[in-house]
Design an enzyme around this catalytic site. Structure first.
Site, mmCIF file in Angstrom:
data_model
loop_
_atom_site.group_PDB
_atom_site.id
_atom_site.type_symbol
_atom_site.label_atom_id
_atom_site.label_comp_id
_atom_site.label_asym_id
_atom_site.label_seq_id
_atom_site.Cartn_x
_atom_site.Cartn_y
_atom_site.Cartn_z
ATOM 1 N N LYS A 134 26.410 2.570 -23.750
ATOM 2 C CA LYS A 134 26.805 3.534 -24.795
ATOM 3 C C LYS A 134 28.038 4.318 -24.354
ATOM 4 O O LYS A 134 28.176 4.654 -23.175
ATOM 5 C CB LYS A 134 25.666 4.517 -25.069
ATOM 6 N N GLY A 178 27.958 4.970 -34.075
ATOM 7 C CA GLY A 178 27.497 3.671 -33.585
ATOM 8 C C GLY A 178 28.572 2.846 -32.874
ATOM 9 O O GLY A 178 28.342 1.689 -32.535
ATOM 10 N N GLU A 204 21.362 2.947 -21.058
ATOM 11 C CA GLU A 204 19.976 3.329 -21.357
ATOM 12 C C GLU A 204 19.152 2.061 -21.490
ATOM 13 O O GLU A 204 19.672 1.019 -21.888
ATOM 14 C CB GLU A 204 19.890 4.088 -22.693
ATOM 15 N N TYR A 221 17.080 -0.338 -23.569
ATOM 16 C CA TYR A 221 17.106 -0.560 -25.013
ATOM 17 C C TYR A 221 15.678 -0.575 -25.538
ATOM 18 O O TYR A 221 14.847 -1.360 -25.079
ATOM 19 C CB TYR A 221 17.813 -1.890 -25.338
ATOM 20 N N HIS A 266 14.163 6.521 -35.504
ATOM 21 C CA HIS A 266 15.127 7.597 -35.238
ATOM 22 C C HIS A 266 14.621 8.831 -35.986
ATOM 23 O O HIS A 266 14.581 8.841 -37.214
ATOM 24 C CB HIS A 266 16.515 7.184 -35.747
ATOM 25 N N LYS A 318 23.302 5.288 -40.422
ATOM 26 C CA LYS A 318 22.214 5.584 -41.356
ATOM 27 C C LYS A 318 22.548 5.146 -42.781
ATOM 28 O O LYS A 318 23.678 5.303 -43.228
ATOM 29 C CB LYS A 318 21.939 7.091 -41.319
ATOM 30 N N GLU A 330 18.737 14.601 -31.845
ATOM 31 C CA GLU A 330 18.240 13.273 -32.235
ATOM 32 C C GLU A 330 17.325 12.691 -31.157
ATOM 33 O O GLU A 330 17.635 12.764 -29.963
ATOM 34 C CB GLU A 330 19.426 12.328 -32.472
ATOM 35 N N GLU A 348 20.809 12.228 -28.504
ATOM 36 C CA GLU A 348 22.046 13.013 -28.544
ATOM 37 C C GLU A 348 21.872 14.235 -29.417
ATOM 38 O O GLU A 348 20.906 14.351 -30.172
ATOM 39 C CB GLU A 348 23.230 12.172 -29.060
ATOM 40 N N ARG A 354 27.123 20.063 -35.513
ATOM 41 C CA ARG A 354 27.750 20.294 -36.818
ATOM 42 C C ARG A 354 26.706 20.106 -37.903
ATOM 43 O O ARG A 354 25.580 19.727 -37.606
ATOM 44 C CB ARG A 354 28.862 19.270 -37.034
HETATM 45 P P1 ADP Z 1 26.032 7.545 -32.182
HETATM 46 O O1 ADP Z 1 26.463 8.801 -31.514
HETATM 47 O O2 ADP Z 1 27.052 6.466 -32.130
HETATM 48 O O3 ADP Z 1 25.444 7.781 -33.552
HETATM 49 P P2 ADP Z 1 23.333 7.499 -31.029
HETATM 50 O O4 ADP Z 1 23.112 7.749 -29.606
HETATM 51 O O5 ADP Z 1 23.024 8.627 -31.985
HETATM 52 O O6 ADP Z 1 24.835 6.993 -31.276
HETATM 53 O O7 ADP Z 1 22.511 6.224 -31.510
HETATM 54 C C1 ADP Z 1 22.643 5.691 -32.800
HETATM 55 C C2 ADP Z 1 21.528 4.695 -33.049
HETATM 56 O O8 ADP Z 1 21.577 3.643 -32.073
HETATM 57 C C3 ADP Z 1 20.125 5.251 -32.943
HETATM 58 O O9 ADP Z 1 19.689 5.860 -34.131
HETATM 59 C C4 ADP Z 1 19.315 3.996 -32.626
HETATM 60 O O10 ADP Z 1 19.069 3.232 -33.772
HETATM 61 C C5 ADP Z 1 20.261 3.234 -31.723
HETATM 62 N N1 ADP Z 1 19.994 3.560 -30.296
HETATM 63 C C6 ADP Z 1 20.587 4.505 -29.542
HETATM 64 N N2 ADP Z 1 20.084 4.514 -28.295
HETATM 65 C C7 ADP Z 1 19.148 3.544 -28.244
HETATM 66 C C8 ADP Z 1 18.262 3.018 -27.230
HETATM 67 N N3 ADP Z 1 18.258 3.495 -25.983
HETATM 68 N N4 ADP Z 1 17.438 1.992 -27.575
HETATM 69 C C9 ADP Z 1 17.444 1.475 -28.826
HETATM 70 N N5 ADP Z 1 18.237 1.905 -29.811
HETATM 71 C C10 ADP Z 1 19.094 2.922 -29.540
#
Ligand code: ADP
Length: 462
Positions: free
Chosen positions: A166, A173, A208, A210, A216, A245, A283, A297, A301
């Site tokens: 990430k 995303g 992380e 997965y 979520h 989303k 989140e 995260e 905002r």
């Molecule tokens: P962004 O900041 O790009 O929105 P996020 O960290 O909020 O990224 O993650 C967005 C989405 O990605 C989450 O809602 C979930 O669906 C997927 N995701 C993030 N981290 C994980 C994880 N460790 N395992 C599985 N899915 C993840």
């Protein structure tokens, strides 16, 4: 904020955004008797936010880098038009710590958390560390940023596969890669880092484990300038495509009151520990079988999907942002969720063609109305959907006394919604409401992607 008294009423606000959120902010300001200054790029001249504001200033051509993403210019407009505050909305400069600092340094009120809090949470690896310090569970992952592909390999050995790379500066995303086996790791690391550098100017990655079958679930928090932090329930945003989303609901079908309280306390602990002020979203990923949750995260905002929380709590979150920024102490009613709400993101995309963007003129744009239906939009018949910005046309929000009623209202409202001239995701939403997993609220973050692969093409021929 240097030199400001603890409470200072906002009289005139610069709305540093466009589209539906600019309209939403203007409405909240009007309700509070606050004047508004809109900014717009040339193709946005006819937009609803321009018409509705007290005053509007053209800030440049279509490209966001030459208009909505110019902090110095926006600051100049704010001071030249006599504003005493800036509301950044979401996207654009809303999580730009430099802009937040410039606004505060110019002795204007920034409607958001302090710049250093934005900086800390904007670095997602640092945000994870803050969560750990606050005693909030995180997804098993790397200690900070992975310095190289070699470091990623060492990390992989400790956490196993599949894992997720990430972007530390990530959002929307982007810069995220699932890695299923060891030999995919070097290429995935290089690609994700490149993508992150391109999108955010920062190629830093963290890792992380997965988690494939999770939901979520995010908590809305609010902090005031007197050290109080509260939470206003959760939103379930598991219906996603490419980690973005598509449909959200509140409350989450997977969250019972006891779990809500645990999630809420975790979110408040984190927000308190960083001195949070204003609207924020913490989140989490939730394993609904075991009620185990993990922080991913914090967004510093107002969120796109904030209206869901407004519908089930009766609190105007954008008005509350203004009040908190003026220095008023938080005073919230009982925020136990009332009824159930869904939000459908209606975008100008053709879901049968891999969600291809569909810019053009809206020959017809007739949103639904009636009990329990709310549409937040900047569009109207004749509006030209430009290819320069995100493709969100409207947010359809429905509210019912329970989930069942909300679902029926959603069907009715989607059938009433008439848009001609561009392809939209309205037919996708209608089809989703027929899917048993959606009807029963039984889905994970992976579900929609799988469902689209199975149904997108087939539906095209019918
Ligand atoms: P962004 O900041 O790009 O929105 P996020 O960290 O909020 O990224 O993650 C967005 C989405 O990605 C989450 O809602 C979930 O669906 C997927 N995701 C993030 N981290 C994980 C994880 N460790 N395992 C599985 N899915 C993840």
């Amino acid at each position: 904020m240097p030199g400001r008294p603890p409470t200072s009423p906002i009289r005139r606000v610069l709305v540093a955004n466009r589209g539906e959120i600019a309209v939403r902010i203007i409405r909240a300001a009007e309700d509070l008797g606050i004047e508004t200054v809109a900014v717009y790029s040339k193709p946005d001249a006819g937009s609803a936010h321009v018409r509705r504001a007290t005053q509007a200033v053209c800030i440049g051509p279509a490209a966001a880098a030459q208009s909505y993403l110019r902090p110095e210019l926006l600051l100049h407009v704010a001071t030249a038009t006599g504003c005493d505050a800036v509301h950044p909305g979401y996207g654009f400069l809303s999580e730009d710590r430099r802009f937040a600092r410039q606004v505060a340094d110019a002795d204007l009120i920034w409607i958001g958390p302090p710049a250093d809090v934005i900086a800390q949470m904007g670095d997602k690896a640092a945000a994870r560390e803050a969560a750990v310090r606050a005693g909030v569970p995180v997804v098993p992952g790397s200690d900070g940023v992975l310095a190289s592909s070699g470091a990623a390999q060492a990390f992989a050995q400790s956490v196993g596969f599949p894992l997720l790379l990430k972007a530390r500066a990530g959002g929307g995303g982007k810069g995220m890669r699932v890695v299923s086996k060891p030999d995919e790791l070097p290429a995935a690391f290089a690609l994700a880092s490149q993508e992150a550098a391109g999108a955010f100017g920062d190629g830093g990655l963290y890792g992380e484990r997965y988690l494939p079958w999770v939901r979520h679930v995010e908590i809305q928090v609010f902090g005031d300038r007197h050290g109080q932090v509260r939470y206003l329930g959760e939103r379930d945003c598991s219906l996603q495509r490419r980690h973005q989303k598509v449909v959200e609901e509140a409350p989450s079908p997977a969250v019972r009151p006891e779990l809500r309280e645990r999630l809420g306390h975790a979110a408040v602990s984190l927000a308190e520990s960083v001195g949070y002020v204003g609207a924020g979203t913490v989140e989490f990923l939730l394993d609904a079988d075991t009620d185990t949750f993990y922080f991913i995260e914090m967004n510093t905002r107002i969120q796109v999907e904030h209206a869901l929380t407004e519908e089930i709590t009766g609190v105007d979150l954008v008005a509350l942002q203004f009040k908190v920024a003026q220095g008023e102490p938080l005073s919230l009613p009982d925020t136990t969720p009332r009824g159930h709400a869904f939000e459908f993101r209606v975008t100008a995309e053709d879901w049968h063609r891999n969600f291809a963007p569909s810019p053009g003129t809206l020959r017809v744009f007739e949103p639904p109305t009636g009990p329990g239906v709310r549409v937040d939009t900047h569009c109207s018949s004749g509006w030209v959907v430009s290819p320069y910005y995100d493709s969100l046309l409207a947010k359809l929000i429905v509210h019912g006394t329970d989930r069942f009623e909300a679902l029926r209202r959603a069907k009715r409202a989607l059938a009433e919604f008439q848009v001609e001239g561009v392809a939209t995701t309205l037919p996708l939403h209608q089809a989703l409401l027929e899917a048993p997993a959606v009807v029963h609220g039984d889905y994970s973050t992976r579900w929609l992607e799988d469902w689209v692969s199975a149904n997108g093409e087939e539906a095209e021929t019918t």
